[in-house]
Design a protein around this motif. Structure first.
Motif: not given
Length: 126
Positions: A64-66, A88-94, A119-124
């Protein structure tokens, strides 16, 4: 190419685009456009009319981008949007496992940005 049923279904979705946007905030998209690292919330088979059967899947991004913080960091709305698209394009969990609590580093248009969780993003929750 698309067969006749798929073409007809696309026409239905396009003609009802305003309804979908007002109801769910976005227009339906084919599963082929589902972001690779999105999280499926629910999926169901639906009948449309007399002959169309579709599987509808509601998804959400892993991140979730802030946007206000991204705009402050980037200096304008366009850069904030570009940073959100990059996230959003990243494999964020990795990346989350690899970086721990360290900020994520991105070089965008020749400038380096450091994006911090909270600050800049949150994990769902997945």
């Amino acid at each position: 190419g698309l067969d006749d049923k798929n073409v007809s279904l696309c026409k239905v979705f396009e003609s009802q685009r305003e309804y979908f946007v007002s109801a769910i905030g976005t227009a339906p998209k084919p599963i082929s456009q589902q972001p690779k690292h999105s999280v499926s919330i629910v999926s169901d088979v639906c009948e449309l009319g007399d002959s169309a059967v579709v599987t509808v899947t509601l998804t959400r991004p892993v991140i979730v981008p802030q946007m206000p913080a991204l705009q402050e960091l980037g200096g304008d709305a366009k850069t904030a949007e570009d940073l959100a698209v990059w996230l959003a394009s990243l494999n964020l969990e990795e990346n989350r496992k690899r970086s721990g609590n360290q900020p994520l580093r991105v070089n965008l248009n020749g400038k380096v940005y450091m994006l911090s969780e909270g600050k800049h993003f949150a994990w769902n929750a997945c």
